[in-house]
Design a protein around this motif. Structure first.
Motif: not given
Lengths: 220, 356
Positions: A117, A119-120, A122-130, A133, A137-138, B56, B58, B82, B85-86, B92, B96, B98, B109, B113
């Motif tokens: 998905d 969206g998932v 995107e959610a990880a990007q919004a959390m600041g995942a590289s 990662q 992890k996704v 943020n 995106l 990044n 962003r934390r 959403f 979204n 996992l 999660f 990170i």
């Protein structure tokens, strides 16, 4: 041929086939998995679009995939001989298998990762995942059941390739079927090797389905 | 005065499509103060989802600057971005989560990170499950949870990184009304008790009324009106705002409100006037009935606000008396000219800015 010789022949052939298939699959994944991931991440909607790389790699994958395995094997045999010193036997066959199978594996991996998905991600990007990662992890984790099912299909395909390679002196069950079953007119040997191959495919498919289902947390 | 935690300066976003460039956002300037619960409302396609994604990054703006806590985010290297962003979490419409991780795993999660040790992350996740009232589902997978429960896990996940801001992108649009209310209550509690700034994207006025202290109305990629929710509700200046705030006063449902009646007034009641029987008293005192065409009471956070459309007497003298009475009682009103749309005129008269 007495039963004992036949059994010994079949045992050796099965072991050779399994080694070629497993080593071939493993190395094909070592190449195909990163390539499949990179095809996803470098696509226009990916987490790191790289249009030129995506086009070039996609083209290479398509070219190799469009060659029938036997033709590919014959065409590349001289180079394999230069590379590993021999053009026949299990080692040469394994090299040819890897050459033919990694693009197939890359496409299988790509298809599995497409199911994740967006969206998932995107959610990880919004959390600041590289990006690394996100891949580890996704993408790979969320697609795990589909990747495992794909791995079963890939292993079976590579098993089929290895049997075909037998016609060119590649060793394994295919080799036995051709040499004894066909050239020496021993239909019993032919059918026994077929049965062994069918059993192997069934076992691999079952393992794939079961492991994938066991590791899928969506179904409960 | 609280300082701005988020500031968008001249943000423009253009998408290139096959049929040419499309401007999704045009020169957006928006300041959100620390502790605000800032609503951004608009119809679909207005650009509100793109807007929240520029905060943020995106979506990277084509032009303009995005500031977070006084720091310019636009142009940052991805590593630094990044890290910033934390501090800005996001929830959403489709949650979204996992699918392959249970509730605790999902909440861990963002901590994973950030490199938080596993035991610490799990302890925090379990504590946050209590905050969102979902302790008993710690080891359920998303496929085993209802929509409301999934959003609670997503909220706990958003809280895990101790953010300063939570961006809510249509967070309740996939939920039923009852679940929506409980999620909004939870978000309001988070805003009030933890002081976390909320940016709330929605197309539903109800969400703004229950959750937000300020609102910006977005239409065609531009902010057409903004301010405290109470003020905009009492006196929406633009047609876009009136349509969003009073959708059921539209011509389709109530054609008579629109044109058929003469001498129409649009009244706005505030906290002081909403509880008094002003119209009834006016009828008793002047001895002349009024025709009530539309009325609506609403709670904004905890305050009552009301809207009404009435028709005054045909007798000019009596109509003047009625207006004087309303003025004396402190009710804001506007005359709605004949044949004009209910939405065309704000409470304080058509002389104020009216956008197309």
């Amino acid at each position: 041929m007495d039963a004992q010789t036949l059994l010994k022949l079949l045992g050796e052939g099965t072991v050779q086939t399994l080694i070629m298939t497993l080593v071939g699959t493993l190395v094909s994944y070592m190449i195909g998995l990163p390539v499949g991931v990179s095809l996803i991440t470098s696509s226009p909607n990916g987490i790191r679009p790289m249009p030129v790389y995506n086009k070039v790699m996609g083209f290479i994958v398509n070219v190799i995939r469009s060659m029938p395995f036997l033709i590919l094997m014959i065409a590349f045999m001289p180079y394999i001989r230069i590379l590993i010193g021999t053009g026949i036997g299990t080692a040469a066959t394994t090299a040819a298998l890897i050459l033919a199978a990694w693009p197939f594996v890359a496409r299988m991996v790509e298809q599995s990762l497409l199911e994740v998905d967006p969206g998932v991600i995107e959610a990880a990007q919004a959390m600041g995942a590289s990006n690394m990662q996100i891949i580890r992890k996704v993408l790979l984790l969320e697609a795990r059941p589909s990747l495992l099912n794909g791995a079963a299909v890939a292993t079976i395909t590579i098993l089929g390739y290895s049997a075909m390679a037998g016609t060119l002196g590649g060793g394994g069950l295919g080799d036995i079927a051709i040499r004894f079953g066909h050239y020496r007119f021993q239909p019993t040997v032919m059918w026994i090797t077929i049965i062994v191959l069918v059993v192997l495919v069934q076992i691999m498919q079952e393992i794939g389905i079961r492991v994938a289902a066991k590791l899928d947390n969506r179904i409960n | 005065m609280a300082e701005n935690i988020i500031s968008l300066q001249g943000v423009t976003k253009e998408f290139t499509t096959k049929s040419g460039p499309v401007v999704a956002l045009r020169d957006i300037n928006l300041d959100i103060e620390r502790g605000d619960s800032y609503g951004i409302i608009g119809l679909s396609g207005a650009g509100k989802s793109t807007l929240v994604r520029t905060i943020n990054l995106l979506e990277e703006p084509t032009e303009g600057k995005v500031l977070f806590d006084g720091r310019v985010l636009t142009g940052l290297k991805s590593k630094e971005l990044n890290l910033q962003r934390r501090k800005i979490s996001m929830i959403f419409q489709q949650f979204n989560l996992l699918m392959q991780r249970d509730a605790v795993g999902n909440i861990c999660f963002p901590l994973e990170i950030a490199g938080v040790p596993k035991a610490e992350a799990v302890a925090k996740a379990e504590e946050l499950l209590k905050v969102v009232d979902l302790e008993e589902r710690a080891h359920s997978y998303p496929s085993q949870l209802s929509g409301g429960q999934k959003q609670r896990v997503a909220i706990a996940r958003a809280l895990a990184s101790d953010p300063e801001v939570i961006l809510c992108d249509e967070a309740t649009s996939a939920l039923d009304p009852k679940t929506t209310r409980s999620i909004l209550t939870l978000l309001r509690k988070i805003n009030e008790e933890r002081g976390i700034t909320l940016v709330v994207i929605t197309h539903e006025m109800g969400v703004i009324k229950q959750l937000c202290n300020k609102v910006a109305v977005i239409e065609g990629g531009e902010i057409v009106e903004r301010g405290p929710v109470k003020e905009i509700f009492a006196n929406p200046k633009t047609k876009a705002a009136r349509k969003l705030f009073f959708p059921d006063a539209g011509e389709r449902e109530m054609p008579h409100v629109r044109t058929a009646v003469k001498n129409r007034l649009r009244l706005a009641f505030n906290e002081q006037t909403a509880y008094k029987p002003i119209i009834a008293n006016m009828i008793l005192e002047i001895g002349e009935p009024v025709n009530m065409l539309y009325a609506n009471m609403d709670a904004l956070l905890d305050e009552q606000k009301g809207q009404m459309v009435i028709a005054l007497s045909d007798d000019k003298e009596i109509a003047e008396k009625q207006k004087a009475y309303l003025m004396k009682e402190g009710v804001n009103f506007t005359e709605i000219p004949e044949d004009s749309d209910y939405y065309d005129y704000p409470v304080n008269g058509p002389e104020e800015e009216v956008s197309e």
